[in-house]
Design a protein around this motif. Structure first.
Motif, short mmCIF file in Angstrom:
data_model
loop_
_atom_site.label_atom_id
_atom_site.label_comp_id
_atom_site.label_asym_id
_atom_site.label_seq_id
_atom_site.Cartn_x
_atom_site.Cartn_y
_atom_site.Cartn_z
N ILE A 32 0.94 -1.30 -0.01
CA ILE A 32 0.00 0.13 -0.08
C ILE A 32 1.12 1.28 -0.02
CG2 ILE A 32 -1.77 1.39 1.21
CD1 ILE A 32 -2.65 -1.26 2.62
N ASP A 33 0.39 2.28 -0.91
CA ASP A 33 1.19 3.24 -0.97
C ASP A 33 0.26 4.66 -1.01
OD1 ASP A 33 3.93 2.68 -1.37
OD2 ASP A 33 3.25 1.71 -3.30
N VAL A 34 0.20 5.41 0.03
CA VAL A 34 -0.64 6.44 0.13
C VAL A 34 0.37 7.82 0.12
CG1 VAL A 34 -2.37 7.54 1.48
CG2 VAL A 34 -2.07 4.85 1.32
N TRP A 35 -0.09 8.83 -0.64
CA TRP A 35 0.41 10.08 -0.75
C TRP A 35 -0.54 11.29 -0.14
CZ3 TRP A 35 0.92 6.26 -4.35
CH2 TRP A 35 2.24 6.14 -4.59
N GLN A 36 -0.15 12.14 0.59
CA GLN A 36 -0.63 13.13 1.24
C GLN A 36 -0.16 14.55 1.17
OE1 GLN A 36 -1.55 12.96 5.47
NE2 GLN A 36 -3.60 13.10 4.97
N ASP A 37 -0.73 15.53 0.54
CA ASP A 37 -0.27 16.94 0.58
C ASP A 37 -0.02 17.30 1.99
OD1 ASP A 37 0.63 17.57 -1.83
OD2 ASP A 37 -1.31 18.42 -2.66
N GLN A 38 -1.25 17.77 2.78
CA GLN A 38 -0.89 18.16 4.04
C GLN A 38 -1.13 17.27 5.12
OE1 GLN A 38 -4.33 20.60 4.11
NE2 GLN A 38 -4.07 21.72 2.43
N ASN A 39 0.10 17.42 5.95
CA ASN A 39 0.05 16.47 6.93
C ASN A 39 0.84 17.20 8.28
OD1 ASN A 39 1.95 14.24 8.62
ND2 ASN A 39 0.46 12.94 7.68
N ARG A 40 0.05 17.44 9.21
CA ARG A 40 0.38 17.96 10.26
C ARG A 40 1.42 17.39 11.20
NH1 ARG A 40 -5.35 18.42 11.50
NH2 ARG A 40 -4.87 17.07 13.38
N GLY A 41 1.68 16.02 11.05
CA GLY A 41 2.56 15.39 11.71
C GLY A 41 3.94 15.77 11.54
N VAL A 42 4.37 16.18 10.64
CA VAL A 42 5.59 16.69 9.94
C VAL A 42 6.20 17.73 10.98
CG1 VAL A 42 6.95 17.76 8.25
CG2 VAL A 42 5.15 16.17 7.48
N ILE A 43 5.17 18.54 11.55
CA ILE A 43 5.52 19.61 12.40
C ILE A 43 5.35 19.05 13.86
CG2 ILE A 43 5.07 22.05 13.04
CD1 ILE A 43 4.50 22.59 10.02
N GLU A 58 -4.47 -2.49 9.67
CA GLU A 58 -5.67 -2.94 10.17
C GLU A 58 -6.60 -3.00 9.29
OE1 GLU A 58 -6.07 -0.46 13.75
OE2 GLU A 58 -4.53 -1.60 14.86
N LEU A 59 -6.84 -1.98 8.38
CA LEU A 59 -8.12 -1.68 7.63
C LEU A 59 -7.69 -2.97 6.37
CD1 LEU A 59 -7.58 0.06 4.62
CD2 LEU A 59 -7.64 2.07 6.45
N ALA A 60 -6.53 -2.93 5.86
CA ALA A 60 -6.06 -4.04 4.80
C ALA A 60 -6.50 -5.39 5.38
CB ALA A 60 -4.84 -3.89 4.51
N GLU A 61 -6.29 -5.60 6.73
CA GLU A 61 -6.61 -6.97 7.50
C GLU A 61 -8.26 -7.38 7.36
OE1 GLU A 61 -2.97 -7.94 10.43
OE2 GLU A 61 -4.58 -6.64 10.88
N ALA A 62 -8.77 -6.15 7.77
CA ALA A 62 -10.26 -6.32 7.62
C ALA A 62 -10.82 -6.54 6.34
CB ALA A 62 -10.72 -4.81 8.33
N GLU A 63 -10.53 -5.81 5.33
CA GLU A 63 -11.04 -6.04 4.03
C GLU A 63 -10.51 -7.54 3.23
OE1 GLU A 63 -13.31 -4.30 2.69
OE2 GLU A 63 -13.30 -2.95 4.07
N GLU A 72 -8.88 -7.87 -7.49
CA GLU A 72 -9.14 -6.42 -7.65
C GLU A 72 -10.29 -5.82 -6.97
OE1 GLU A 72 -9.15 -8.82 -10.23
OE2 GLU A 72 -10.12 -8.15 -11.88
N HIS A 73 -11.36 -6.54 -6.59
CA HIS A 73 -12.37 -6.08 -5.99
C HIS A 73 -12.03 -5.80 -4.43
CE1 HIS A 73 -16.72 -5.79 -4.69
NE2 HIS A 73 -16.24 -6.77 -3.47
N VAL A 74 -11.09 -6.79 -4.00
CA VAL A 74 -10.63 -6.60 -2.64
C VAL A 74 -9.80 -5.08 -2.65
CG1 VAL A 74 -9.09 -7.40 -0.64
CG2 VAL A 74 -10.54 -9.02 -2.13
N ALA A 75 -8.89 -4.99 -3.68
CA ALA A 75 -8.07 -3.76 -3.71
C ALA A 75 -8.91 -2.44 -3.69
CB ALA A 75 -7.27 -3.82 -4.87
N ILE A 82 -9.31 3.70 2.87
CA ILE A 82 -8.44 4.64 2.92
C ILE A 82 -8.92 5.97 2.69
CG2 ILE A 82 -6.01 5.38 2.47
CD1 ILE A 82 -5.37 2.47 1.85
N LYS A 83 -9.53 6.17 1.66
CA LYS A 83 -10.13 7.47 1.29
C LYS A 83 -11.03 8.02 2.18
CE LYS A 83 -11.40 6.93 -3.06
NZ LYS A 83 -11.90 7.05 -4.23
N LYS A 84 -11.61 6.95 2.91
CA LYS A 84 -12.68 7.47 3.79
C LYS A 84 -11.99 7.80 5.08
CE LYS A 84 -17.13 5.92 6.13
NZ LYS A 84 -17.90 4.65 6.08
N GLN A 85 -11.03 7.15 5.56
CA GLN A 85 -10.61 7.24 6.85
C GLN A 85 -9.49 8.20 6.75
OE1 GLN A 85 -9.78 3.59 9.13
NE2 GLN A 85 -8.37 4.47 10.37
N PHE A 86 -8.71 8.53 5.88
CA PHE A 86 -7.50 9.42 5.74
C PHE A 86 -7.80 10.47 4.67
CE2 PHE A 86 -5.72 5.41 7.28
CZ PHE A 86 -5.04 5.97 8.48
#
Length: 116
Positions: A32-43, A58-63, A72-75, A82-86
């Protein structure tokens, strides 16, 4: 831009179209690779302000625990969670490899990759 990756998460699951796959299961590797522009954790240096890889796992395990005929259905389900949670997310890439597919040819695995 921040990228958080999970490499070769190994899970036993029961995906596939053949009855023996539902009965015996198989080993799967998930990337899994996830990219995000704004991430407050950096600071802030606080886990609640970042893309927490333990939550990705955890969410990958659940699915993966929900049986499907097609990888492809699982993916797609993993991507949707991921989109819903993050949010907001710029880009997501999920690859699922079935390590020992029930085919006569010798292979170390077959994979599907979805990217949004």
């Amino acid at each position: 831009m921040l990228k958080v990756s999970v490499h070769e998460l190994e899970i036993k699951a029961f995906h596939g179209v053949y009855p023996e796959e539902a009965e015996n299961g198989n080993t799967f590797l998930i990337n899994i690779d996830v990219w995000q522009d704004q991430n407050r954790g950096v600071i802030s240096d606080q886990v609640e302000d970042t893309l927490d890889y333990t939550q990705l796992i955890e969410l990958a395990e659940a699915e993966m625990a929900q049986r499907s005929h097609l990888l492809e259905h699982v993916a797609q389900r993993i991507i949707d969670r991921i989109k819903k949670q993050f949010s907001p997310i710029n880009r997501i890439k999920v690859q699922i490899t079935k390590c020992y597919p029930p085919i006569p040819q010798k292979t170390k695995g077959v994979s599907v990759t979805l990217e949004e």
